[in-house]
Design an enzyme around this catalytic site. Sequence first.
Site, PDB file in Angstrom:
ATOM      1  N   SER A 117     -29.948 -52.472  -0.459  1.00  0.00           N
ATOM      2  CA  SER A 117     -29.242 -51.617   0.498  1.00  0.00           C
ATOM      3  C   SER A 117     -30.177 -50.540   1.029  1.00  0.00           C
ATOM      4  O   SER A 117     -31.073 -50.072   0.324  1.00  0.00           O
ATOM      5  CB  SER A 117     -28.074 -50.972  -0.244  1.00  0.00           C
ATOM      6  OG  SER A 117     -27.590 -49.875   0.477  1.00  0.00           O
ATOM      7  N   TYR A 141     -25.277 -45.774  -7.569  1.00  0.00           N
ATOM      8  CA  TYR A 141     -25.245 -47.098  -6.916  1.00  0.00           C
ATOM      9  C   TYR A 141     -26.635 -47.444  -6.370  1.00  0.00           C
ATOM     10  O   TYR A 141     -27.185 -48.513  -6.629  1.00  0.00           O
ATOM     11  CB  TYR A 141     -24.200 -47.100  -5.796  1.00  0.00           C
ATOM     12  CG  TYR A 141     -24.308 -48.273  -4.866  1.00  0.00           C
ATOM     13  CD1 TYR A 141     -23.999 -49.561  -5.300  1.00  0.00           C
ATOM     14  CD2 TYR A 141     -24.756 -48.112  -3.550  1.00  0.00           C
ATOM     15  CE1 TYR A 141     -24.114 -50.644  -4.446  1.00  0.00           C
ATOM     16  CE2 TYR A 141     -24.872 -49.192  -2.694  1.00  0.00           C
ATOM     17  CZ  TYR A 141     -24.552 -50.454  -3.151  1.00  0.00           C
ATOM     18  OH  TYR A 141     -24.686 -51.529  -2.310  1.00  0.00           O
ATOM     19  N   LYS A 145     -29.539 -50.401  -7.419  1.00  0.00           N
ATOM     20  CA  LYS A 145     -30.169 -51.342  -6.470  1.00  0.00           C
ATOM     21  C   LYS A 145     -31.692 -51.259  -6.578  1.00  0.00           C
ATOM     22  O   LYS A 145     -32.389 -52.271  -6.605  1.00  0.00           O
ATOM     23  CB  LYS A 145     -29.722 -51.031  -5.036  1.00  0.00           C
ATOM     24  CG  LYS A 145     -28.273 -51.380  -4.748  1.00  0.00           C
ATOM     25  CD  LYS A 145     -28.081 -52.886  -4.665  1.00  0.00           C
ATOM     26  CE  LYS A 145     -26.621 -53.287  -4.541  1.00  0.00           C
ATOM     27  NZ  LYS A 145     -26.395 -54.736  -4.557  1.00  0.00           N
TER      28      LYS A 145
END
Length: 330
Positions: A117, A141, A145
Amino acid sequence: MTKILVTGGAGYVGSHACKALAAAGYEPVVFDNLCAGHDWAVKWGVLEVGDLLDRERINEVVAAHKPAGAIHFASLAYVGESVTDPGKYWRNNVTGAINLCDALAAAETDAIVFSSSCTVYGLTKAPFINEAEPVAPINPYGNTKRAIEIMLADYEVANGMRNTVLRYFNAAGCDADCEIGEVHDPETHLIPLAIAAATGDRECLKIFGTDYPTADGTCVRDYVHVTDLANAHVRAVGRMLDGGKSDIFNLGAGAGYSVREVIDAVGRVVGIPVDVIDDARRAGDPARLVANISHAQQSLGWQPEHSSLDNIVSTAWNWYRAHTVAAQGA
Ligand code: UDP
């Protein structure tokens, strides 16, 4: 047919990728725990229900299908929840990826495409972000990643498992045939929320921040059509199976739109203005996130062909209507 394991293939981007894989002659094998995905969205290839935290189950599925490569979508993806419950995100996203990589390594599957992302770039100020931009995620988050990106490089050294990291900007829109679409619970994304506000299914849309240093004061994002994202995965898989080297690609449309511009587009397409209320900034939102996509264009031969803002919103609106009617049993 060449089998490709698709973890999270019952989800939003994953299901669109399965459609594109099947159209390109691959056989998707979906591995999904259905916590955010939907069994009805698995229309191409088999569904193997399982959780990546269950080592035995993923080992068994990989050993049974012997996929030539894997695309790893399965992930928890609510930034806010990751801040309040980081353990859930580290355990699910990182441990899940470890278990997947171990299973692939044991089966000698040597190619993986990973859904990363643009959140890994954190609060960057670059007007158009390329892959060399420093990474500095600012929430758990994004940290998970980035951790997986780093881990994949270690698996390549140890096992020769090559990886393609795809850093998505804002995935949006839905399948033009309305066979699959975006269904999140809870829904937090701008376009489906704006559509629901226009139709009156939700009260009104809150604009998170109107004092950003952008032309109209609202955040600017790069919205890329999910079908374009899906096609990029097919190209990435093809490149990996042809022996391509590990690499990182930004996937966006390469153009930025403000929250107000998106809201105007929704009003135009739906034919009803969106009821909005100005609200405070949402924690962790950079003012502008727009991709430089020249690396994906040149090395994957990819183009975002479906990503005009009006096409994104029109396809999302078509899906919203189809899905709402189906959900009401009409
Ligand atoms: N946004 C907003 N109101 C909402 C949802 C989103 O103003 O109800 C804004 C959000 O602050 C961001 C942009 O819309 O600037 C896109 O947000 P989204 O959650 O769709 O994607 P993200 O950029 O967080 O991945």
